[in-house]
Design an enzyme around this catalytic site. Structure first.
Site, PDB file in Angstrom:
ATOM      1  CE1 TYR A  56     -29.313  16.583  58.692  1.00 33.67           C
ATOM      2  CE2 TYR A  56     -30.453  18.687  58.885  1.00 33.67           C
ATOM      3  CZ  TYR A  56     -30.473  17.308  58.870  1.00 33.67           C
ATOM      4  OH  TYR A  56     -31.654  16.632  59.055  1.00 33.67           O
ATOM      5  CD  GLN A  91     -35.000   4.144  56.543  1.00 33.11           C
ATOM      6  OE1 GLN A  91     -35.906   4.768  57.087  1.00 33.11           O
ATOM      7  NE2 GLN A  91     -34.618   2.946  56.961  1.00 33.11           N
ATOM      8  CG  ASP A  94     -23.665   6.996  57.173  1.00 34.54           C
ATOM      9  OD1 ASP A  94     -23.453   6.312  56.154  1.00 34.54           O
ATOM     10  OD2 ASP A  94     -24.223   6.531  58.189  1.00 34.54           O
ATOM     11  CG  HIS A 109     -34.435   9.448  54.376  1.00 40.77           C
ATOM     12  ND1 HIS A 109     -34.568   8.773  55.565  1.00 40.77           N
ATOM     13  CD2 HIS A 109     -35.617   9.299  53.726  1.00 40.77           C
ATOM     14  CE1 HIS A 109     -35.774   8.234  55.637  1.00 40.77           C
ATOM     15  NE2 HIS A 109     -36.429   8.529  54.528  1.00 40.77           N
ATOM     16  CB  CYS A 139     -29.780  29.531  39.873  1.00 34.75           C
ATOM     17  SG  CYS A 139     -30.113  29.397  41.643  1.00 34.75           S
ATOM     18  N   GLY A 175     -31.162  -2.755  60.395  1.00 29.10           N
ATOM     19  CA  GLY A 175     -30.885  -1.650  61.320  1.00 29.10           C
ATOM     20  C   GLY A 175     -31.788  -0.449  61.174  1.00 29.10           C
ATOM     21  CB  SER A 177     -36.750   2.207  64.474  1.00 25.98           C
ATOM     22  OG  SER A 177     -37.036   3.385  63.749  1.00 25.98           O
ATOM     23  CB  ALA A 219     -25.586  -4.362  61.573  1.00 26.99           C
TER      24      ALA A 219
HETATM   25  P1  OAD Z   1     -33.676   4.674  64.183  1.00 27.42           P
HETATM   26  O1  OAD Z   1     -32.750   5.382  65.132  1.00 27.42           O
HETATM   27  O2  OAD Z   1     -35.120   5.009  64.255  1.00 27.42           O
HETATM   28  O3  OAD Z   1     -33.550   3.090  64.387  1.00 27.42           O
HETATM   29  C1  OAD Z   1     -32.319   2.437  64.431  1.00 27.42           C
HETATM   30  C2  OAD Z   1     -32.569   0.941  64.518  1.00 27.42           C
HETATM   31  O4  OAD Z   1     -31.318   0.292  64.469  1.00 27.42           O
HETATM   32  C3  OAD Z   1     -33.254   0.477  65.805  1.00 27.42           C
HETATM   33  O5  OAD Z   1     -34.306  -0.438  65.476  1.00 27.42           O
HETATM   34  C4  OAD Z   1     -32.150  -0.223  66.572  1.00 27.42           C
HETATM   35  O6  OAD Z   1     -32.629  -1.337  67.341  1.00 27.42           O
HETATM   36  C5  OAD Z   1     -31.270  -0.721  65.454  1.00 27.42           C
HETATM   37  N1  OAD Z   1     -29.859  -0.878  65.832  1.00 27.42           N
HETATM   38  C6  OAD Z   1     -29.115  -0.124  66.682  1.00 27.42           C
HETATM   39  N2  OAD Z   1     -27.865  -0.562  66.742  1.00 27.42           N
HETATM   40  C7  OAD Z   1     -27.774  -1.628  65.904  1.00 27.42           C
HETATM   41  C8  OAD Z   1     -26.741  -2.532  65.521  1.00 27.42           C
HETATM   42  N3  OAD Z   1     -25.501  -2.422  66.013  1.00 27.42           N
HETATM   43  N4  OAD Z   1     -27.027  -3.509  64.634  1.00 27.42           N
HETATM   44  C9  OAD Z   1     -28.267  -3.641  64.114  1.00 27.42           C
HETATM   45  N5  OAD Z   1     -29.293  -2.820  64.439  1.00 27.42           N
HETATM   46  C10 OAD Z   1     -29.050  -1.829  65.312  1.00 27.42           C
HETATM   47  O7  OAD Z   1     -33.090   4.916  62.718  1.00 27.42           O
HETATM   48  P2  OAD Z   1     -33.807   4.765  61.299  1.00 27.42           P
HETATM   49  O8  OAD Z   1     -34.793   3.653  61.321  1.00 27.42           O
HETATM   50  O9  OAD Z   1     -32.741   4.724  60.292  1.00 27.42           O
HETATM   51  O10 OAD Z   1     -34.476  10.507  58.558  1.00 27.42           O
HETATM   52  O11 OAD Z   1     -34.568   6.139  61.179  1.00 27.42           O
HETATM   53  C11 OAD Z   1     -35.282   6.418  60.005  1.00 27.42           C
HETATM   54  C12 OAD Z   1     -35.197   7.881  59.665  1.00 27.42           C
HETATM   55  O12 OAD Z   1     -35.581   8.655  60.798  1.00 27.42           O
HETATM   56  C13 OAD Z   1     -33.788   8.372  59.375  1.00 27.42           C
HETATM   57  O13 OAD Z   1     -33.390   8.155  58.043  1.00 27.42           O
HETATM   58  C14 OAD Z   1     -33.854   9.825  59.648  1.00 27.42           C
HETATM   59  C15 OAD Z   1     -34.738   9.823  60.882  1.00 27.42           C
HETATM   60  O14 OAD Z   1     -35.518  10.899  60.986  1.00 27.42           O
HETATM   61  C16 OAD Z   1     -33.899  11.633  58.074  1.00 27.42           C
HETATM   62  O15 OAD Z   1     -32.858  12.082  58.500  1.00 27.42           O
HETATM   63  C17 OAD Z   1     -34.613  12.264  56.957  1.00 27.42           C
END
Ligand code: OAD
Length: 241
Positions: A56, A91, A94, A109, A139, A175, A177, A219
């Site tokens: 992190y 989620q 950043d 998150h 604390c 954006g 998955s 996006a």
């Molecule tokens: P993922 O990495 O699982 O998915 C990213 C999605 O964004 C995919 O479906 C890509 O096709 C899409 N993508 C990539 N580039 C793009 C673009 N330029 N424009 C539009 N879409 C695009 O990320 P998340 O779904 O955010 O949790 O993952 C969910 C959670 O899993 C995160 O919040 C994180 C991780 O573990 C924690 O950190 C707690």
């Protein structure tokens, strides 16, 4: 769809990809050979705190090299100009939504630039490195950890999010998955309460079939197009539920 008044927007890593923040499940999603699911757990934090804190620290430092892209800016514009209800649930950990100017925003998150005291539960801004054993200013316990919701932990603000999902007319997912719950279940919840559902994603996601409509593309193009059309349509006619 374009004349509705209460909107919930869910964003994931894909909205920040074009700013240079790597997604979790795409190319570059591994960190030193670890999948995110192996680093972001309470078990990993207990077994190897130095590894988890370093993960992190690097991500927090990398925020200095990135800026919001047109998709973040379009959502900030929506936040400024949309006169109906709006909740942007991200989620992402950043800070690109707020740097673009979004205010009606929840980080479900957690946030990279925040620390959490594992002893007293206090959350506090923390922009710099966070070595294991850092003391809580409240604390005094040597228990500060990254303010990130790990796998197996409960996301922030779920009551508020559930209420917004139940009341929204339009749910838009950008954006993400659809691999991680509870966020992956928001579309079904919003639809069950009668909302129209729209997905904006680079490629079909695990949840695409649950949406009324999916638009595919980057996006940085899709989000400004959608926001422009939405604002144009409500300027020419009164909003209604
Ligand atoms: P993922 O990495 O699982 O998915 C990213 C999605 O964004 C995919 O479906 C890509 O096709 C899409 N993508 C990539 N580039 C793009 C673009 N330029 N424009 C539009 N879409 C695009 O990320 P998340 O779904 O955010 O949790 O993952 C969910 C959670 O899993 C995160 O919040 C994180 C991780 O573990 C924690 O950190 C707690």
């Amino acid at each position: 769809m374009e004349k509705r008044s209460a909107i919930v927007v869910l964003t994931g890593a894909g909205i920040s990809a074009e700013s240079g923040v790597p997604t979790f499940r795409g190319p570059g999603g591994l960190w030193e050979g670890h999948r995110v699911e192996e680093v972001c757990t309470p078990q990993a934090l207990g077994a190897d705190p130095a590894l988890v804190h370093r993960f992190y620290d690097l991500r927090r430092a990398a925020l200095l090299d990135v800026v919001p892209n047109p998709a973040h800016e379009a959502l900030a514009r929506l936040d400024r100009e949309w006169r109906g209800e709006l909740l942007i649930v991200t989620q992402n950990v950043d800070d690109l939504h707020e740097r673009a100017g979004a205010r009606r925003l929840l980080h479900m998150h957690g946030e990279l630039r925040s620390a959490l005291c594992a002893a007293c539960g206090a959350r506090m801004p923390h922009p710099g490195p966070l070595p294991p054993g850092s003391r809580c200013p409240g604390c005094g316990a040597a228990a500060l950890r990254p303010d990130i919701v790990f796998f197996g932990e409960f996301p922030y603000a779920m009551e508020r999010i559930e209420a917004a999902l139940a009341a929204c007319d339009l749910f838009v997912s950008i954006g993400t998955s659809g691999a991680v719950y509870p966020a992956a279940g928001f579309v079904a919840k919003a639809a069950a309460y009668g909302a129209r559902t729209l997905e904006l994603n680079l490629e079909p996601s695990a949840g695409s079939r649950r949406f009324d409509e999916t638009r595919l593309g980057p996006a940085s193009r899709l989000v400004p197009e959608w926001v422009e059309a939405l604002l144009q349509s409500t300027q020419s006619s009164p909003m209604s539920r």
